[in-house]
Design a protein around this motif. Structure first.
Motif, mmCIF file in Angstrom:
data_model
loop_
_atom_site.group_PDB
_atom_site.id
_atom_site.type_symbol
_atom_site.label_atom_id
_atom_site.label_comp_id
_atom_site.label_asym_id
_atom_site.label_seq_id
_atom_site.Cartn_x
_atom_site.Cartn_y
_atom_site.Cartn_z
ATOM 1 N N ALA A 39 0.829 -1.210 0.000
ATOM 2 C CA ALA A 39 0.000 0.000 0.000
ATOM 3 C C ALA A 39 0.860 1.255 0.000
ATOM 4 O O ALA A 39 0.591 2.204 -0.740
ATOM 5 N N ILE A 40 1.908 1.272 0.819
ATOM 6 C CA ILE A 40 2.759 2.460 0.924
ATOM 7 C C ILE A 40 3.518 2.715 -0.368
ATOM 8 O O ILE A 40 3.589 3.850 -0.854
ATOM 9 N N VAL A 41 4.066 1.652 -0.953
ATOM 10 C CA VAL A 41 4.904 1.811 -2.146
ATOM 11 C C VAL A 41 4.049 2.008 -3.398
ATOM 12 O O VAL A 41 4.220 2.977 -4.138
ATOM 13 N N VAL A 42 3.128 1.091 -3.642
ATOM 14 C CA VAL A 42 2.323 1.156 -4.863
ATOM 15 C C VAL A 42 1.333 2.312 -4.806
ATOM 16 O O VAL A 42 1.063 2.965 -5.818
ATOM 17 N N GLY A 43 0.791 2.584 -3.622
ATOM 18 C CA GLY A 43 -0.189 3.659 -3.503
ATOM 19 C C GLY A 43 0.403 5.056 -3.532
ATOM 20 O O GLY A 43 -0.340 6.042 -3.577
ATOM 21 N N GLY A 44 1.734 5.175 -3.482
ATOM 22 C CA GLY A 44 2.365 6.482 -3.555
ATOM 23 C C GLY A 44 2.504 7.181 -2.219
ATOM 24 O O GLY A 44 2.840 8.371 -2.169
ATOM 25 N N LEU A 45 2.278 6.455 -1.128
ATOM 26 C CA LEU A 45 2.358 7.082 0.193
ATOM 27 C C LEU A 45 3.803 7.306 0.641
ATOM 28 O O LEU A 45 4.065 8.138 1.509
ATOM 29 N N LEU A 46 4.746 6.590 0.024
ATOM 30 C CA LEU A 46 6.136 6.713 0.436
ATOM 31 C C LEU A 46 6.645 8.144 0.271
ATOM 32 O O LEU A 46 7.350 8.669 1.141
ATOM 33 N N SER A 47 6.267 8.798 -0.820
ATOM 34 C CA SER A 47 6.715 10.174 -1.036
ATOM 35 C C SER A 47 6.143 11.117 0.016
ATOM 36 O O SER A 47 6.811 12.045 0.467
ATOM 37 N N GLN A 48 4.923 10.864 0.441
ATOM 38 C CA GLN A 48 4.317 11.688 1.488
ATOM 39 C C GLN A 48 4.979 11.436 2.832
ATOM 40 O O GLN A 48 5.087 12.341 3.668
ATOM 41 N N LEU A 49 5.445 10.214 3.067
ATOM 42 C CA LEU A 49 6.159 9.907 4.297
ATOM 43 C C LEU A 49 7.527 10.583 4.338
ATOM 44 O O LEU A 49 7.935 11.125 5.362
ATOM 45 N N VAL A 50 8.228 10.543 3.213
ATOM 46 C CA VAL A 50 9.581 11.093 3.164
ATOM 47 C C VAL A 50 9.561 12.611 3.097
ATOM 48 O O VAL A 50 10.369 13.292 3.740
ATOM 49 N N HIS A 51 8.638 13.149 2.319
ATOM 50 C CA HIS A 51 8.597 14.598 2.073
ATOM 51 C C HIS A 51 7.150 15.072 2.201
ATOM 52 O O HIS A 51 6.470 15.310 1.207
ATOM 53 N N PRO A 52 6.644 15.195 3.430
ATOM 54 C CA PRO A 52 5.210 15.442 3.622
ATOM 55 C C PRO A 52 4.741 16.787 3.063
ATOM 56 O O PRO A 52 5.460 17.789 3.128
#
Length: 481
Positions: A39-52
């Motif tokens: 979910a984090i990787v495919v859903g694109g949440l990783l960028s929001q985690l790293v650079h909110p």
């Protein structure tokens, strides 16, 4: 048969059961973690985690006391009543970096979803993976991901509540304490989270008698009311006002006449319509899954219990709108996505055709949720990149000309709008937090000079020098705002 004869038979079997249970637990944990990572990787949440990317008013929840843009946090409770958020800000919020605030927010939500799937008692890894992934990628929840400072406390409450529920329900006293503690804490942080807890409670009580279910629903409503009363009492102590002042922008319409009743009911029906539109085809898949679950003999009662809990939640949410006229918006209806997924997930414990249908339906729902995440997070990250460039350009120009005033300018037609104000607050906060610069709005004479310069020398530059000023040109609001 003597005891000595029986013991060799019973001892090995009692030793194997914990081993199988332990292995099953590890497999479930692995499947849960895998679903969260996907979910984090495919859903694109990783960028929001790293650079909110933070929305305009969430900066108030991460800035330290006295910083430009940091408001009186206690005073905000006059209008919101979220006293637990105030405590969280004093202890954690003002000290945590943005990435930490975002990580706490996501971790709390992921813990809630994992705990909810745990209550389903699924036995095989693929079922755990699909149920976790489908429940996690809520298009409703992702719209809250830009307020990690404000909503982290509520996510932590939800995660803690769902994991302590199986222990609490073993005794009447502990269950009562759980209802009061978790629901009241939710109301004091973010009331829509409280409605999620009733769905979790329903999953724990699928086999309970109807009388117990009714009593638990009544206890939940009473605990919610206690949370509201506590909020009002705290406001009375702090501000001398028993209640919450509803801001004008929320368009309050107190229930004082038949006309107000008609208007407020219409407002909530319009919200449900907007919610259904935002959920798209997922709610259709969920409706089909509910029909299949109700039709199945082995899943009918469980589906009806979940449906009854959803009915209580909708009645409570709608009742608040009917009484006050305030519509919280689709992103506050966190219950909607679990209401779609849970009846389908119940089919994973049915006969083989039901399990196959559930796997396909959950896969479709998960795909729709992932697509919604990517679209929403992608739009906000695109805006974040644009704002980063503006902040960098303004900071560089200010560094090249130290001592110059740093001011904000925006086209007058946008500056007077709510969306324009939100855009400016976001950029101003980013410039302060990331570069230590505290710009102010241009004064009328300065604004005229800047507007004249922009008209004479239009360019793609986001910052410029005008009459001894370093000017940040605030762009028009993004389309998603």
């Amino acid at each position: 048969m003597s005891q000595a004869t029986r013991s060799p038979v019973t001892t090995p079997s009692s030793g194997r059961a914990p081993t199988r249970a332990g292995a099953g637990w590890l497999v479930a944990v692995a499947a849960t973690v895998a679903a969260i990572v996907v979910a984090i990787v495919v859903g694109g949440l990783l960028s929001q985690l790293v650079h909110p990317f933070l929305r305009h008013d969430d900066w108030q929840a991460v800035l330290p006391q006295g910083a430009p843009g940091s408001t009186a946090h206690v005073a905000r409770n006059r209008y919101e009543g979220r006293w637990l958020n105030t405590v969280y800000w004093f202890v954690v919020g003002q000290r945590a970096p943005l990435s930490v605030a975002m990580a706490v927010f996501v971790a709390g939500y992921a813990a809630f979803v994992a705990g909810l799937v745990r209550l389903l008692r699924l036995r095989v890894a693929p079922s755990v993976f699909l149920a976790t992934l489908a429940l996690l990628v809520s298009p409703v929840w992702v719209r809250l991901a830009y307020w990690p400072g404000t909503l982290s406390a509520a996510m932590l409450v939800a995660g803690a509540a769902v994991w302590t529920l199986p222990w609490a329900r073993r005794r009447h006293v502990t269950l009562g304490l759980w209802l009061v503690g978790s629901v009241v804490a939710s109301v004091l942080s973010y009331p829509p989270v409280a409605l999620l807890l009733l769905l979790a409670l329903a999953l724990c009580e699928l086999a309970a008698p109807v009388r117990r279910l009714v009593l638990l629903a009544g206890g939940f409503v009473a605990a919610y009311g206690l949370g509201v009363l506590l909020t009002f009492a705290l406001n009375a102590l702090a501000f001398g006002q028993f209640g919450v002042t509803i801001s004008a922008w929320r368009r309050p319409n107190p229930l004082r006449s038949p006309e107000a009743l008609v208007t407020n009911v219409g407002r909530y029906l319009a919200q449900l319509e907007a919610l259904g539109s935002s959920l798209g085809w997922a709610w259709v898949v969920g409706a089909v899954g509910l029909v299949v679950a109700v039709a199945g003999r082995s899943t009918r009662r469980s589906a009806l219990v979940v449906l009854g809990a959803v009915g209580v939640v909708v009645a409570l949410e709608g009742g608040l709108t009917v009484v006050t006229g305030v519509v919280a918006g689709e992103r506050a209806s966190l219950w909607a996505w679990p209401a779609i997924c849970l009846p389908i997930a119940l089919l994973l414990k049915g006969i083989r055709p039901m399990r196959r249908f559930a796997a396909g339906a959950l896969a479709i729902v998960a795909a729709l949720g992932l697509a919604a995440w990517r679209a929403d997070l992608g739009d906000h990250q695109t805006t974040r990149q644009q704002y980063d460039a503006i902040v960098d350009e303004t900071a560089q120009l200010a560094a090249d000309h130290p001592g110059q005033r740093v001011v904000l300018w925006m086209e007058p037609r946008w500056r007077v709008t709510v969306q324009g104000s939100m855009t400016a607050v976001t950029l101003r906060s980013m410039l302060y937090v990331e570069r230590g610069l505290n710009p102010r709005w241009c004064r009328p004479v300065e604004c005229d000079l800047i507007a004249h310069d922009v008209a004479r020398h239009p360019s793609a530059a986001s910052a410029r020098r005008v009459d001894g000023m370093t000017v940040m040109l605030v762009p028009s609001p993004p389309p998603w705002l």
